[in-house]
Write an enzyme that holds these catalytic residues in place. Structure first.
Site, PDB file in Angstrom:
ATOM      1  N   CYS A 126       0.804  -1.225   0.000  1.00 11.93           N
ATOM      2  CA  CYS A 126       0.000   0.000   0.000  1.00 11.93           C
ATOM      3  C   CYS A 126       0.836   1.274   0.000  1.00 11.93           C
ATOM      4  O   CYS A 126       0.286   2.382  -0.019  1.00 11.93           O
ATOM      5  CB  CYS A 126      -0.933   0.000   1.203  1.00 11.93           C
ATOM      6  SG  CYS A 126      -1.904  -1.516   1.334  1.00 11.93           S
ATOM      7  N   HIS A 170      -2.547   8.561   5.621  1.00  8.56           N
ATOM      8  CA  HIS A 170      -2.882   7.250   5.056  1.00  8.56           C
ATOM      9  C   HIS A 170      -4.326   6.897   5.420  1.00  8.56           C
ATOM     10  O   HIS A 170      -5.077   6.424   4.576  1.00  8.56           O
ATOM     11  CB  HIS A 170      -1.903   6.203   5.582  1.00  8.56           C
ATOM     12  CG  HIS A 170      -1.951   4.903   4.859  1.00  8.56           C
ATOM     13  ND1 HIS A 170      -1.731   4.786   3.514  1.00  8.56           N
ATOM     14  CD2 HIS A 170      -2.196   3.631   5.299  1.00  8.56           C
ATOM     15  CE1 HIS A 170      -1.825   3.510   3.144  1.00  8.56           C
ATOM     16  NE2 HIS A 170      -2.114   2.799   4.214  1.00  8.56           N
ATOM     17  N   GLU A 183      -0.914   6.552  13.192  1.00  8.29           N
ATOM     18  CA  GLU A 183      -0.741   7.841  12.514  1.00  8.29           C
ATOM     19  C   GLU A 183      -0.822   9.011  13.475  1.00  8.29           C
ATOM     20  O   GLU A 183      -0.087   9.994  13.336  1.00  8.29           O
ATOM     21  CB  GLU A 183      -1.781   7.990  11.413  1.00  8.29           C
ATOM     22  CG  GLU A 183      -1.434   7.269  10.139  1.00  8.29           C
ATOM     23  CD  GLU A 183      -2.185   7.839   8.960  1.00  8.29           C
ATOM     24  OE1 GLU A 183      -1.752   8.878   8.433  1.00  8.29           O
ATOM     25  OE2 GLU A 183      -3.201   7.243   8.570  1.00  8.29           O
ATOM     26  N   LYS A 230      -9.373   8.353   1.885  1.00 13.14           N
ATOM     27  CA  LYS A 230      -9.882   6.981   1.737  1.00 13.14           C
ATOM     28  C   LYS A 230     -11.360   6.902   2.109  1.00 13.14           C
ATOM     29  O   LYS A 230     -12.046   5.951   1.733  1.00 13.14           O
ATOM     30  CB  LYS A 230      -9.048   6.014   2.558  1.00 13.14           C
ATOM     31  CG  LYS A 230      -7.654   5.786   1.975  1.00 13.14           C
ATOM     32  CD  LYS A 230      -6.904   4.699   2.706  1.00 13.14           C
ATOM     33  CE  LYS A 230      -5.526   4.451   2.083  1.00 13.14           C
ATOM     34  NZ  LYS A 230      -4.608   5.584   2.211  1.00 13.14           N
ATOM     35  N   HIS A 278      -9.552   2.151   0.013  1.00 10.62           N
ATOM     36  CA  HIS A 278      -8.111   1.874  -0.010  1.00 10.62           C
ATOM     37  C   HIS A 278      -7.783   1.237  -1.354  1.00 10.62           C
ATOM     38  O   HIS A 278      -8.111   0.075  -1.606  1.00 10.62           O
ATOM     39  CB  HIS A 278      -7.746   0.945   1.135  1.00 10.62           C
ATOM     40  CG  HIS A 278      -6.274   0.897   1.414  1.00 10.62           C
ATOM     41  ND1 HIS A 278      -5.312   1.159   0.458  1.00 10.62           N
ATOM     42  CD2 HIS A 278      -5.578   0.619   2.556  1.00 10.62           C
ATOM     43  CE1 HIS A 278      -4.114   1.051   0.987  1.00 10.62           C
ATOM     44  NE2 HIS A 278      -4.255   0.726   2.264  1.00 10.62           N
ATOM     45  N   PHE A 302       1.518  -3.237   4.597  1.00 15.23           N
ATOM     46  CA  PHE A 302       1.915  -4.562   5.054  1.00 15.23           C
ATOM     47  C   PHE A 302       3.411  -4.733   4.767  1.00 15.23           C
ATOM     48  O   PHE A 302       3.939  -4.210   3.786  1.00 15.23           O
ATOM     49  CB  PHE A 302       1.154  -5.640   4.277  1.00 15.23           C
ATOM     50  CG  PHE A 302      -0.234  -5.926   4.778  1.00 15.23           C
ATOM     51  CD1 PHE A 302      -0.861  -5.106   5.697  1.00 15.23           C
ATOM     52  CD2 PHE A 302      -0.942  -7.026   4.314  1.00 15.23           C
ATOM     53  CE1 PHE A 302      -2.143  -5.367   6.152  1.00 15.23           C
ATOM     54  CE2 PHE A 302      -2.230  -7.305   4.756  1.00 15.23           C
ATOM     55  CZ  PHE A 302      -2.830  -6.471   5.675  1.00 15.23           C
TER      56      PHE A 302
END
Length: 748
Positions: free
Chosen positions: A142, A274, A285, A306, A311, A370
């Site tokens: 991502c 994010h 975050e 998002k 996402h 990830f």
């Protein structure tokens, strides 16, 4: 040092809230989201069914009829790519200096649902739009889209390209959806980042930014939209899927990006977060904001789009970079929509529900992934043309080798196999007798991660490198792979076919191609700049390129390059591969991991290291005579040895003819006859073989060569002990139909 300014001159996007930048921006500032129930009946098996979907008619209406037969991923990418080029007003670019760097998280299915090479999408875009410059597929899950923008800036600063199209793409895929559902990570309604963090929504789309030097853009009359002032990469070295709750890795990426830009936290006016909507991400975050900005954190607006688009995985960083450029242009921070009215007020400003006009000249865009990959981009309002310094040269050397293959484990066993002429084409490596990671980690790892960790440990030990824990925070890692873990991908796919509501979640966490690089970082404690390259057999040489750029830019003194791939094909009996021989055709697939340590020559000298070889230069191209082009860039190149990319396929004939025509006094060999074709690991093994030849005077003998496609047997290595010292060796790598690479090594 003020380096050449790099600017964005074109934007392109297609996602759930827009078919182009104008429509996308209008939906953002009006607070109109695009998260809707998935209508595909296949998704009815899931409780959570909201996603950011691109209507089919938007795709059909955005492409010429000639593109109708392409897969969905390529079609999304082409729409956004063409928009960026057209909106930049770019015409007449030199194809050899026009590059593409694409971020992707998921493998690309063809019309029948079969996996294609990860780099297939970028090849389609590059070939259709006439790009023959640098071509890189970056797959840091991502974080890939933002990562691509940073790497594109590097390609311009090194002078390898005049223009680079950088971005990301991913479609909505059933298997990925099932994996996130299995992790209990999906929200049952539209996600609400930073307020009610009950899960994420997946999305799909593509976004591209066209990058070029400021002076070149102004000379052709283009309008700079933003400067890519800096970027930072880091590794959490914490967990396969969960972010480090301390925010350490994310904070490091922001600080590196600001340092790269020559700015401070006081310069930042807005942060594009994010913001997935999951508890772990949103809490992390918030920690990053407080750690980085201190007492000023609550006065720096940060929001997540998002909640509009979902996402979009490998596209997310690029989609959010496009939003950040538009935010700069319009002096407006997009809101975090869906922000709950009953959310507990905190100390941070998440721009709830309504867009906000405010003056700012600097945006930081953050992405986390990830595998523990983090990226931060710093985008600024473009300034006037100004004097600049060239990116300084920095000598780099290879100081440690760590091959793991059926041929042996460690450089000592592999060197012995070369000398004795032992071959092991297609044979699987054995790691019996030694655990290369803490047992609590080792027993849960797939075979690819175990091989890569073993190779990394062995390269580190071979280099004799001893660093205090604090310095490990600045050691870089570039992971190269063609296809990632076949074991985890196969296991996950089988579980989905059996019951999509009971996926193999451990396998899912290892399906992302950067997972193995993350496992290496976690095991060795490396937190420096980290990325993953997926360009088939050319991946290792491109990874070396990235390592050299990290060293040249002063972002790392030590970078570990690791390449690993595996096959599920079982080799029966003693397989024979005879590259460059007209009597044989076909190759044998193999499994291997190969690591080598790259250091700045200054760092190596300072610590008293003993290098194998100096990296004299690299080159990559799609099409054309790569050997001649690389040699033209290196007028002092006189390699006595060429370690070729031959694998036993028809392309070997063309390669051997080109090599012997350009270098009639050199001898040619390759590693594939010893190991089989191990995709990315084969390119890394070729680099190891060249380094070994320079320092120790041995190279793989092509013992089965009788009727070469080109030249005579004397033009090839037929005995492992080389008769004369090797001053220079040229290494070739190849992803057929895509990219070819070359690396020139010299005596240190």
């Amino acid at each position: 040092m003020a380096l050449r300014p790099v600017v964005v001159t074109g934007l392109g996007i297609i996602c759930a809230i827009g078919r182009d930048p104008a429509e996308f921006w209008q939906r953002l500032v009006s607070g109109t989201g695009g998260l809707t129930p998935v209508l595909d009946e296949n998704f009815a098996v899931f409780e959570a069914r909201h996603a950011g979907q691109v209507p089919d008619e938007w795709i059909d209406g955005g492409l010429p009829e000639s593109d109708a037969g392409l897969d969905r991923t390529a079609r999304l990418a082409l729409i956004a790519a063409r928009q960026a080029i057209e909106r930049a007003g770019l015409t007449g670019a030199d194809p050899d200096r026009f590059g593409i760097i694409l971020g992707k998280c998921q493998a690309t299915p063809d019309a029948a649902g079969r996996y294609q090479p990860m780099h297939r999408t970028e090849d389609v875009v590059a070939d259709r739009l006439g790009m023959r410059g640098p071509r890189i597929l970056v797959s840091t899950a991502c974080a890939a889209g933002g990562n691509a923008v940073g790497l594109a800036k590097d390609k311009i600063l090194t002078g390898e390209a005049d223009v680079v199209l950088a971005g990301g793409v991913d479609p909505l895929l059933f298997g990925t959806y099932a994996g996130f559902a299995g992790l209990k990570a999906l929200s049952t309604g539209p996600c609400r980042p930073y307020s009610h963090s009950d899960g994420l929504n997946l999305g799909e789309g593509a976004a591209f930014l066209l990058l070029e030097p400021l002076d070149r853009a102004l000379a052709r009359g283009a309008t700079p939209l933003a400067e890519v002032a800096g970027y930072g990469l880091s590794a959490d070295a914490y967990h396969a899927t969960a972010p480090d709750p301390t925010g350490r890795g994310g904070a490091s990426a922001v600080r590196r990006a600001l340092a790269d830009a020559g700015l401070t936290t006081d310069d930042v006016g807005y942060v594009s977060g994010h913001g997935t909507g999951t508890p772990a991400n949103d809490a992390m975050e918030a920690k990053v904001m407080r750690v980085v900005f201190g007492e000023r954190a609550g006065r720096v607006p940060t929001s997540s789009i998002k909640s509009f688009v979902g996402h979009t995985l490998g596209a997310a960083g690029a989609v959010e970079a496009v939003a950040s450029v538009l935010a700069l242009r319009h002096g407006t921070a997009p809101p975090t929509i869906g922000f709950a009215d009953d959310a507990v007020p905190g100390d941070l400003d998440f721009v709830p529900n309504v867009a906000r006009e405010l003056p700012f000249d600097t945006v930081v865009s953050n992405n986390y992934a990830f595998g523990g990959n983090n990226v931060s981009l710093v985008l600024t309002t473009p300034r006037a043309a100004r004097e600049y310094d060239e990116l300084p040269e920095a000598a780099a050397v290879i100081t440690g080798l760590g091959p793991v293959s059926g041929l042996g484990t460690g450089i000592g066993e592999v060197a012995e196999a070369i000398v004795t002429g032992r071959q092991a084409a297609g044979q699987a490596p054995s790691l019996d007798g030694r655990t290369f990671a803490p047992r609590s980690l080792w027993r849960h790892m797939n075979h690819l991660s175990r091989m890569a960790i073993a190779a990394s440990r062995l390269a580190w030990e071979d280099a004799g490198l001893q660093l205090p824990r604090k310095e490990l925070d600045d050691v870089g890692l570039v992971f190269a792979t063609g296809a990632g873990s076949a074991e985890s991908t196969g296991g996950f796919d089988e579980s989905i076919a059996a019951n999509p509501n009971k996926p193999a979640v451990l396998s899912f966490s290892n399906v992302v191609l950067n997972a193995t690089g993350g496992a290496v970082c976690q095991t060795l404690g490396l937190r420096g700049p980290t990325t993953t390259i997926c360009n088939g057999g050319a991946s290792a040489s491109i990874a070396l390129d990235c390592a050299l750029e990290m060293i040249r830019a002063g972002k790392a003194d030590v970078v570990l390059v690791v390449a690993a791939d595996e096959t599920v094909v079982t080799t029966v009996g003693d397989a024979v591969v005879s590259p460059y021989d007209r009597r044989h055709s076909g190759t044998v697939p193999g499994s291997a991991a190969v690591a080598f340590l790259v250091e700045s020559a200054e760092h190596c000298t300072r610590r008293g290291g003993r290098p194998y070889a100096r990296v004299m230069g690299t080159g990559h191209a799609s099409g054309g005579d790569l050997v001649a082009r690389v040699l033209a860039r290196l007028p002092g190149a006189r390699p006595e040895l060429v370690v070729g990319a031959g694998t036993g396929v028809p392309d070997d004939a063309e390669e051997s003819a080109a090599v012997l025509a350009a270098l009639p006094d050199a001898v040619l060999t390759t590693s594939v006859g010893l190991t089989g074709d191990c995709q990315a690991a084969t390119g890394a093994m070729n680099i190891v073989m060249a380094a070994l030849a320079i320092r120790d005077g041995i190279a793989p003998a092509l013992t089965g060569l009788v009727e070469p496609h080109a030249g005579e047997p004397a033009s090839y290595v037929t005995k492992p002990d080389l008769p004369d010292p090797i001053g220079q060796a040229l290494v070739l790598t190849a992803a057929p139909g895509s990219v070819r690479g070359a690396v020139l090594l010299g005596a240190p």
